[in-house]
Design a protein around this motif. Structure first.
Motif, PDB file in Angstrom:
ATOM      1  N   PRO A   1     -22.740 -23.840  14.042  1.00 45.87           N
ATOM      2  CA  PRO A   1     -20.923 -23.099  12.969  1.00 45.87           C
ATOM      3  C   PRO A   1     -19.908 -23.739  12.352  1.00 45.87           C
ATOM      4  CG  PRO A   1     -20.671 -22.894  15.324  1.00 45.87           C
ATOM      5  CD  PRO A   1     -22.839 -23.084  15.420  1.00 45.87           C
ATOM      6  N   ILE A   2     -20.200 -24.867  12.979  1.00 42.81           N
ATOM      7  CA  ILE A   2     -19.303 -25.574  12.782  1.00 42.81           C
ATOM      8  C   ILE A   2     -19.456 -26.382  11.102  1.00 42.81           C
ATOM      9  CG2 ILE A   2     -18.627 -27.944  13.167  1.00 42.81           C
ATOM     10  CD1 ILE A   2     -18.383 -28.128  15.623  1.00 42.81           C
ATOM     11  N   LEU A   3     -21.062 -26.946  11.170  1.00 45.39           N
ATOM     12  CA  LEU A   3     -21.302 -27.234  10.020  1.00 45.39           C
ATOM     13  C   LEU A   3     -21.498 -27.115   8.533  1.00 45.39           C
ATOM     14  CD1 LEU A   3     -24.242 -29.949  11.154  1.00 45.39           C
ATOM     15  CD2 LEU A   3     -21.958 -30.239   9.941  1.00 45.39           C
ATOM     16  N   ARG A   4     -22.152 -25.000   9.015  1.00 42.81           N
ATOM     17  CA  ARG A   4     -22.045 -24.216   7.756  1.00 42.81           C
ATOM     18  C   ARG A   4     -20.312 -23.735   7.581  1.00 42.81           C
ATOM     19  NH1 ARG A   4     -24.331 -20.519  11.402  1.00 42.81           N
ATOM     20  NH2 ARG A   4     -22.982 -19.423  12.231  1.00 42.81           N
ATOM     21  N   ASN A   5     -19.209 -23.674   8.705  1.00 40.71           N
ATOM     22  CA  ASN A   5     -18.453 -23.411   7.892  1.00 40.71           C
ATOM     23  C   ASN A   5     -17.387 -24.594   6.668  1.00 40.71           C
ATOM     24  OD1 ASN A   5     -18.074 -20.854   8.777  1.00 40.71           O
ATOM     25  ND2 ASN A   5     -17.191 -21.649  11.084  1.00 40.71           N
ATOM     26  N   LEU A   6     -17.681 -26.254   7.501  1.00 38.18           N
ATOM     27  CA  LEU A   6     -16.919 -26.943   7.302  1.00 38.18           C
ATOM     28  C   LEU A   6     -18.163 -27.998   5.857  1.00 38.18           C
ATOM     29  CD1 LEU A   6     -15.260 -28.074  10.292  1.00 38.18           C
ATOM     30  CD2 LEU A   6     -14.494 -26.968   8.273  1.00 38.18           C
ATOM     31  N   GLY A   7     -19.030 -27.716   6.476  1.00 41.50           N
ATOM     32  CA  GLY A   7     -20.152 -28.468   5.115  1.00 41.50           C
ATOM     33  C   GLY A   7     -20.106 -30.288   5.983  1.00 41.50           C
ATOM     34  N   PHE A   8     -21.452 -30.586   5.501  1.00 38.83           N
ATOM     35  CA  PHE A   8     -21.773 -32.201   6.183  1.00 38.83           C
ATOM     36  C   PHE A   8     -20.638 -32.961   5.555  1.00 38.83           C
ATOM     37  CE2 PHE A   8     -25.888 -30.406   6.234  1.00 38.83           C
ATOM     38  CZ  PHE A   8     -26.856 -30.602   7.173  1.00 38.83           C
ATOM     39  N   ARG A   9     -20.302 -33.035   4.564  1.00 36.29           N
ATOM     40  CA  ARG A   9     -19.569 -34.260   3.987  1.00 36.29           C
ATOM     41  C   ARG A   9     -17.541 -34.492   4.924  1.00 36.29           C
ATOM     42  NH1 ARG A   9     -15.006 -35.362   0.349  1.00 36.29           N
ATOM     43  NH2 ARG A   9     -14.854 -37.018  -0.481  1.00 36.29           N
ATOM     44  N   THR A  10     -17.162 -33.295   5.042  1.00 34.32           N
ATOM     45  CA  THR A  10     -16.277 -33.115   5.860  1.00 34.32           C
ATOM     46  C   THR A  10     -16.042 -33.265   7.532  1.00 34.32           C
ATOM     47  OG1 THR A  10     -14.977 -30.691   4.302  1.00 34.32           O
ATOM     48  CG2 THR A  10     -14.054 -31.427   6.364  1.00 34.32           C
TER      49      THR A  10
END
Length: 477
Positions: free
Chosen positions: A316-325
């Motif tokens: 969920p963290i990567l889904r909401n923020l994306g890899f770069r962030t």
């Protein structure tokens, strides 16, 4: 349990066995040395021989999986590792232990990249983050569980059980792999790159052995520099060879894929700091703070709990923020926790130390998962085996460099104050330096576009067209 969950668990258990065995031995070395009548310093060659074997055989793992099938090679890797474990448990002198550890390393060199390859080729990219998170846990849990487990077995049983406990785990792994690991292989067969295998194997073995020897005090400095120089020459020779070879054993063209390149370079910088931590923390707790190996290991074990908590949080963290962030922000946070033990003193409350290590374990595990998933996000199935081999090689080199930097910093701090024994203050500079190395990785992740790896992370911005870096590269070519 569905195969997409069961397969990562089987692979993770095999990798845990390999990671655990590597760290358990360090705690038991003094007892083994006494039992076989050997100098503990010389016996550290058992550690180096394992790393050397890994460096030589990892590059061949991708080709073997493509040629003979991932299931067969993965099972064979477990079998070879078990054989090495049995030989270690039966060894009666240093030479036998070194040979047995080389056999173990051959198995470990196949288990890590081939196990990862099985997951990459069976799990949809949209579910890759969750599956790869299982592979992050063994890499973090093994080094922290190893010391207390090794101390417990050596103290209350016998050091030979350190190797024999692998037997039931390995047998179970063989059975489960036979039942559930799919038989994946490439339809197009390529010729084995014999010259590339020799050049890369000798180069990596020399470089990894030389860099690791800085932290083990095994060889005189001229020998270490000779190893590093030989490794550098061989790797440069391989670079020239790979530019002309039709199917090089390590595919350098993978670095033309932006996400893979950033993942390897940024991830390697990050691993330098993280790789030094399992080396520095036990030394600081035991030599600097006066704890015994078992209490030291129990104190560092808490970081494994943070790694496990990350398992359900990463997708969920990567889904909401994306890899770069995630990679940019988390690189800074993780680096801060890598450097945080520089503030520890013998008077620091254990509760504070536990909280710092717990939170640090979470952030480091999240960074590992994100880096690994990003690296494979734009790799097609045809090149996946070569990508896993390259990734495993770079990870091994980064971890050995981290240990070397940590050891050199400790030695330099001790000599600058004119001492002959390590003090708690000597560890301050070591943790600050490796934390800084991890911090610098955020500069590499800044190069990522906002949409990088969106197919894997599931992150989408409204109105954003997500390009395919591989397709763009081919069109430009």
């Amino acid at each position: 349990m569905p195969p997409r969950v069961l397969v990562p668990l089987i692979v993770a258990c095999a990798l845990f066995m390999e990671n655990l065995d590597s760290t358990v031995l360090s705690t038991a070395l003094p007892a083994i040395a006494r039992d076989i009548g050997e100098d503990p310093i010389r016996l550290k060659l058992a550690l180096t021989s394992y790393l050397l074997s890994l460096a030589v055989f990892i590059p061949a793992s991708g080709w073997l999986a493509d040629r003979f099938g991932a299931r067969l090679v993965f099972r064979a890797a477990i079998g070879v590792f078990l054989l090495g474990s049995i030989l270690c448990g039966l060894a009666g002198n240093m030479e036998q232990i070194i040979v047995a550890r080389i056999v173990q390393g051959m198995g470990g060199a196949m288990m890590v990249p081939v196990g990862r390859l099985v997951i990459l080729r069976t799990v949809p990219k949209s579910e890759l983050v969750g599956s790869l998170a299982w592979l992050t846990i063994p890499a973090l849990v093994g080094p922290v569980v190893g010391p207390p487990l090794g101390g417990f077995i050596t103290t209350y049983f016998h050091w030979r059980w350190i190797f024999w406990i692998n037997i039931p785990i390995g047998i179970l792994g063989l059975v489960l792999a036979t039942m559930f690991i799919p038989d994946i292989r490439e339809a197009v067969r390529t010729r084995f790159d014999s010259l590339g295998f020799v050049l890369s194997g000798m180069g990596l073995a020399s470089f990894v052995t030389g860099s690791t020897a800085f932290g083990l005090d095994i060889f005189p400095r001229p020998v270490i520099f000779a190893l590093l120089g030989t490794g550098a020459v061989m790797l440069i020779a391989y670079w020239f060879h790979a530019r002309r070879a039709a199917a090089p054993i390590l595919d350098l063209t993978l670095f033309r894929i932006p996400t893979f390149c950033v993942s390897i370079i940024g991830g390697s910088l990050f691993r330098v700091g993280v790789g030094a931590s399992p080396f520095l923390l036990p030394l600081m707790f035991q030599i600097g703070f006066g704890l015994n190996p078992f209490h030291s290991g129990m104190l560092t074990f808490v970081s494994a709990l943070g790694a496990i908590a990350m398992k359900i949080s990463a997708p969920p963290i990567l889904r909401n923020l994306g890899f770069r962030t995630v990679l940019i922000i988390n690189a800074v946070l993780s680096a801060a926790f890598v450097a945080a033990p520089s503030l520890f003193t013998p008077q620091t409350p254990w509760g504070f130390i536990l909280v710092v290590l717990l939170i640090g374990g979470f952030f480091r595990s999240l960074q590992f998962t994100a880096v690994n998933a990003l690296g494979y996000s734009d790799i097609d199935n045809e090149r996946m085996s070569r990508a896993t081999s390259m990734t495993s090689v770079c990870q091994q080199v980064a971890l050995s460099v981290g240990v070397s930097i940590g050891a050199l910093t400790l030695e330099s701090a001790m000599r600058l104050r004119g001492g002959t024994e390590l003090l708690p203050a000597d560890f301050t500079w070591a943790f600050v330096l490796v934390g800084t190395m991890s911090f610098l990785s955020f500069l590499v992740f800044l190069r990522l576009p906002p949409e990088a790896g969106a197919e894997v992370s599931g992150h989408r911005r409204q109105g954003l067209v997500v390009p395919d870096p591989v397709i763009e590269m081919r069109e430009k070519a």
